[in-house]
Scaffold this motif. Sequence first.
Motif, PDB file in Angstrom:
ATOM      1  N   ASP A 111       0.858  -1.177   0.000  1.00 16.40           N
ATOM      2  CA  ASP A 111       0.000   0.000   0.000  1.00 16.40           C
ATOM      3  C   ASP A 111       0.903   1.238   0.000  1.00 16.40           C
ATOM      4  OD1 ASP A 111      -1.591   2.236   1.094  1.00 16.40           O
ATOM      5  OD2 ASP A 111      -3.116   0.722   1.473  1.00 16.40           O
ATOM      6  N   PRO A 112       0.597   2.248  -0.831  1.00 17.02           N
ATOM      7  CA  PRO A 112       1.419   3.471  -0.860  1.00 17.02           C
ATOM      8  C   PRO A 112       1.605   4.098   0.525  1.00 17.02           C
ATOM      9  CG  PRO A 112      -0.100   3.478  -2.695  1.00 17.02           C
ATOM     10  CD  PRO A 112      -0.471   2.292  -1.842  1.00 17.02           C
ATOM     11  N   LYS A 113       0.593   3.953   1.397  1.00 18.44           N
ATOM     12  CA  LYS A 113       0.715   4.496   2.750  1.00 18.44           C
ATOM     13  C   LYS A 113       1.804   3.759   3.530  1.00 18.44           C
ATOM     14  CE  LYS A 113      -4.204   5.737   3.271  1.00 18.44           C
ATOM     15  NZ  LYS A 113      -4.773   4.948   2.155  1.00 18.44           N
ATOM     16  N   ASP A 114       1.873   2.436   3.354  1.00 21.51           N
ATOM     17  CA  ASP A 114       2.903   1.646   4.031  1.00 21.51           C
ATOM     18  C   ASP A 114       4.289   1.985   3.482  1.00 21.51           C
ATOM     19  OD1 ASP A 114       0.570   0.587   4.946  1.00 21.51           O
ATOM     20  OD2 ASP A 114       1.110  -1.504   4.617  1.00 21.51           O
ATOM     21  N   GLU A 115       4.358   2.093   2.171  1.00 21.84           N
ATOM     22  CA  GLU A 115       5.622   2.427   1.515  1.00 21.84           C
ATOM     23  C   GLU A 115       6.151   3.765   2.019  1.00 21.84           C
ATOM     24  OE1 GLU A 115       7.302   2.294  -3.096  1.00 21.84           O
ATOM     25  OE2 GLU A 115       5.184   2.708  -2.704  1.00 21.84           O
ATOM     26  N   LYS A 116       5.261   4.737   2.112  1.00 20.65           N
ATOM     27  CA  LYS A 116       5.655   6.066   2.586  1.00 20.65           C
ATOM     28  C   LYS A 116       6.081   6.022   4.050  1.00 20.65           C
ATOM     29  CE  LYS A 116       3.930  10.781   3.233  1.00 20.65           C
ATOM     30  NZ  LYS A 116       2.744  11.678   3.170  1.00 20.65           N
ATOM     31  N   ARG A 117       5.331   5.268   4.877  1.00 23.08           N
ATOM     32  CA  ARG A 117       5.639   5.220   6.300  1.00 23.08           C
ATOM     33  C   ARG A 117       7.008   4.575   6.554  1.00 23.08           C
ATOM     34  NH1 ARG A 117       2.016   6.250   9.727  1.00 23.08           N
ATOM     35  NH2 ARG A 117       1.948   8.008   8.279  1.00 23.08           N
ATOM     36  N   LEU A 118       7.308   3.527   5.809  1.00 21.27           N
ATOM     37  CA  LEU A 118       8.610   2.861   5.952  1.00 21.27           C
ATOM     38  C   LEU A 118       9.746   3.812   5.566  1.00 21.27           C
ATOM     39  CD1 LEU A 118       7.669  -0.627   4.483  1.00 21.27           C
ATOM     40  CD2 LEU A 118       8.282  -0.147   6.860  1.00 21.27           C
ATOM     41  N   GLU A 119       9.538   4.555   4.498  1.00 25.14           N
ATOM     42  CA  GLU A 119      10.553   5.524   4.078  1.00 25.14           C
ATOM     43  C   GLU A 119      10.736   6.610   5.135  1.00 25.14           C
ATOM     44  OE1 GLU A 119      11.560   8.560   0.339  1.00 25.14           O
ATOM     45  OE2 GLU A 119       9.748   7.315   0.307  1.00 25.14           O
ATOM     46  N   GLU A 120       9.634   7.063   5.715  1.00 29.81           N
ATOM     47  CA  GLU A 120       9.708   8.091   6.758  1.00 29.81           C
ATOM     48  C   GLU A 120      10.488   7.586   7.968  1.00 29.81           C
ATOM     49  OE1 GLU A 120       5.425  10.378   5.949  1.00 29.81           O
ATOM     50  OE2 GLU A 120       5.556   8.736   7.389  1.00 29.81           O
ATOM     51  N   LEU A 121      10.263   6.327   8.335  1.00 31.81           N
ATOM     52  CA  LEU A 121      10.981   5.751   9.465  1.00 31.81           C
ATOM     53  C   LEU A 121      12.476   5.718   9.181  1.00 31.81           C
ATOM     54  CD1 LEU A 121      11.163   4.261  12.172  1.00 31.81           C
ATOM     55  CD2 LEU A 121      10.651   2.132  10.950  1.00 31.81           C
ATOM     56  N   GLY A 122      12.844   5.294   7.983  1.00 29.92           N
ATOM     57  CA  GLY A 122      14.257   5.254   7.625  1.00 29.92           C
ATOM     58  C   GLY A 122      14.913   6.621   7.680  1.00 29.92           C
ATOM     59  N   VAL A 123      14.189   7.639   7.243  1.00 32.91           N
ATOM     60  CA  VAL A 123      14.717   9.012   7.283  1.00 32.91           C
ATOM     61  C   VAL A 123      14.972   9.442   8.721  1.00 32.91           C
ATOM     62  CG1 VAL A 123      14.119  11.439   6.892  1.00 32.91           C
ATOM     63  CG2 VAL A 123      13.715   9.744   5.093  1.00 32.91           C
ATOM     64  N   GLU A 124      14.038   9.118   9.620  1.00 30.83           N
ATOM     65  CA  GLU A 124      14.185   9.505  11.021  1.00 30.83           C
ATOM     66  C   GLU A 124      15.355   8.780  11.690  1.00 30.83           C
ATOM     67  OE1 GLU A 124      12.603  11.901  12.744  1.00 30.83           O
ATOM     68  OE2 GLU A 124      11.747  12.422  10.804  1.00 30.83           O
ATOM     69  N   ILE A 125      15.549   7.515  11.362  1.00 29.89           N
ATOM     70  CA  ILE A 125      16.693   6.783  11.922  1.00 29.89           C
ATOM     71  C   ILE A 125      17.990   7.351  11.373  1.00 29.89           C
ATOM     72  CG2 ILE A 125      17.854   4.536  12.021  1.00 29.89           C
ATOM     73  CD1 ILE A 125      15.046   3.254  11.826  1.00 29.89           C
ATOM     74  N   ASP A 126      18.015   7.568  10.057  1.00 31.76           N
ATOM     75  CA  ASP A 126      19.226   8.080   9.400  1.00 31.76           C
ATOM     76  C   ASP A 126      19.599   9.466   9.906  1.00 31.76           C
ATOM     77  OD1 ASP A 126      21.266   7.823   7.191  1.00 31.76           O
ATOM     78  OD2 ASP A 126      20.229   9.627   6.511  1.00 31.76           O
ATOM     79  N   ARG A 127      18.595  10.253  10.280  1.00 33.31           N
ATOM     80  CA  ARG A 127      18.862  11.607  10.762  1.00 33.31           C
ATOM     81  C   ARG A 127      19.761  11.600  11.997  1.00 33.31           C
ATOM     82  NH1 ARG A 127      15.415  15.618   9.581  1.00 33.31           N
ATOM     83  NH2 ARG A 127      13.654  14.159   9.449  1.00 33.31           N
ATOM     84  N   THR A 128      19.639  10.571  12.808  1.00 35.71           N
ATOM     85  CA  THR A 128      20.451  10.501  14.040  1.00 35.71           C
ATOM     86  C   THR A 128      21.867   9.999  13.765  1.00 35.71           C
ATOM     87  OG1 THR A 128      19.830   8.202  14.597  1.00 35.71           O
ATOM     88  CG2 THR A 128      18.367   9.965  15.352  1.00 35.71           C
ATOM     89  N   LEU A 129      22.120   9.515  12.529  1.00 33.16           N
ATOM     90  CA  LEU A 129      23.413   8.891  12.207  1.00 33.16           C
ATOM     91  C   LEU A 129      24.243   9.703  11.213  1.00 33.16           C
ATOM     92  CD1 LEU A 129      22.089   5.240  11.710  1.00 33.16           C
ATOM     93  CD2 LEU A 129      23.529   6.013  13.602  1.00 33.16           C
ATOM     94  N   ARG A 130      23.764  10.855  10.822  1.00 38.15           N
ATOM     95  CA  ARG A 130      24.397  11.576   9.711  1.00 38.15           C
ATOM     96  C   ARG A 130      25.766  12.146  10.045  1.00 38.15           C
ATOM     97  NH1 ARG A 130      19.240  14.959   7.332  1.00 38.15           N
ATOM     98  NH2 ARG A 130      18.042  13.142   6.631  1.00 38.15           N
TER      99      ARG A 130
END
Length: 531
Positions: free
Chosen positions: A373-392
Amino acid sequence: MEETKKKNPKLKKYILVALVVLLSLAIVTVGSLFLYLTYKYNIYEVVSTKYSSANESFSRGFGTDNNGYAKDGEEIAFLNSVYPTEQQKSLLDTEYYGFVNFGMSSISRTLTSDGKEDPKSFNPQNVSTEQWCKSLNAAGAKGAILNVKAADGFCLWSTDTTAHSIKNSSYKNGNGDILSEFVTSADGFNLKLGIFYSLYDMNASFYGTEQYNDYVAAQLQELVVKERTGSEIFYFLFDDTYGENIEPGFKYDYERFIGIIGEQQRYALVSFKNYSNLVHAVGDSVDSVGDEVWCVVDSQNLNGSNNTRTALAGKTLTFSVPEVSVNLRKGDYYSAYEKPKALYVLKQLYFKTVGYNANLMLKISPMPSGQLDPKDEKRLEELGVEIDRTLRANVRPIKVHIGNAIDLREHTELSGLVSDSDTTQYIFPSYSAYIVEFLFTYKTKFGRIDLREYFSTTQSPSTETYSQRIEAYEIWIDNNGVWKLVADRNTVGNRSIVLLRNPPSTYKVRVVIKQARGIPAIRSIVFYSKI
């Protein structure tokens, strides 16, 4: 009439008062709910311990009083007597992986298919294993597990062992093989490959007989050959629930199954819910993960929340990987009536599991068409962005000092300690050292600090074995000459992630090991500045 008019002002007054009261209650309710959610889903460190001074804390550590607990002797030897296998260490290093639930239940749109479906009915039109794996990779996962055979017995790989398989379906006119597609996609997105297989089978007429064990063995032979998977399997999970109508005395042939997998996939961790204790479920939500998560547990009570020294005394110990399994949506299979979990829930889930020494398995369920579902796809991407933000922004110190409150000495050979590597470790030289001090070139505001313990494996040649040892630690920041306590935690284990909301900028950070089960070994301590 005049009397009614005279009463109206009072009535209006009462109504006004009632409205004010209701509005006040609404404000209090909303405010309380906001505070509750802010606390429940908070990902930032909240200091619980108060000291009269930093000097009081620095003068005491595992090398001195160890909070009043034994630091050597028989008790410590007992607690350190178990340590991970090579396969468990590999699973711990993977930390966070996705699980894809797609099969006959996705197509039948029922909660659980019962094995009586016609294989021809399986004909999803837009299966995209590439999208599944791309989304898991975007979410920050390191592995991807496919449910190749659920309890309905339908197999997602082309097999001659049963008619109830994709080979006899309408999917690609019987020429499709979702497992093969998944293997290719996982490899393309640098995800480790995992397989889930249900031993319970509602389709096989001979389920619950010795013939069924032979049937499972034949299917496992197909699944584990490297010529088929094209890569190593890091995790092989089984649902070993028993169904009804089984022969008296029937048991799954666990050791035979383990042997088949191990012969072809020696690095795969093989896990059964009711047989092995290599992995244990911590829970299925944020609420189930406490502040103290242990790999060293009572072998007879794997899911027990109390693994303190006192609770483990006299028990038979085992080393077991803590794991939290959570669906992205509410159900195991896709439902259009459900929504993916909110981003703030998933963020808290990630940092409360991976950041507290527990592996995270995030389950996703494609739509009947075979796409997410596009909503799931978007949510997974958002989660990855938030995790990556702490590691940049990884920040490396220019000097590392080891010692105690009186004697801190520079250790130039500890350069590897400050990178998240699996090849380095630092073992404290003696009980006199329990403080690690880091000095930085520039004044930095840190947003994330990761600590990891070093675990030796059963294959390690070292005479000394290292298991999970740290029971309490603190992090202090030098704030213009005044030390400020920013974190006090219990266990470290595979990884402890400390997120700081608004720490002072600093040149100097101290990690103080307050309590441990013997001399601890550090794998890494890594710093990331706040973005």
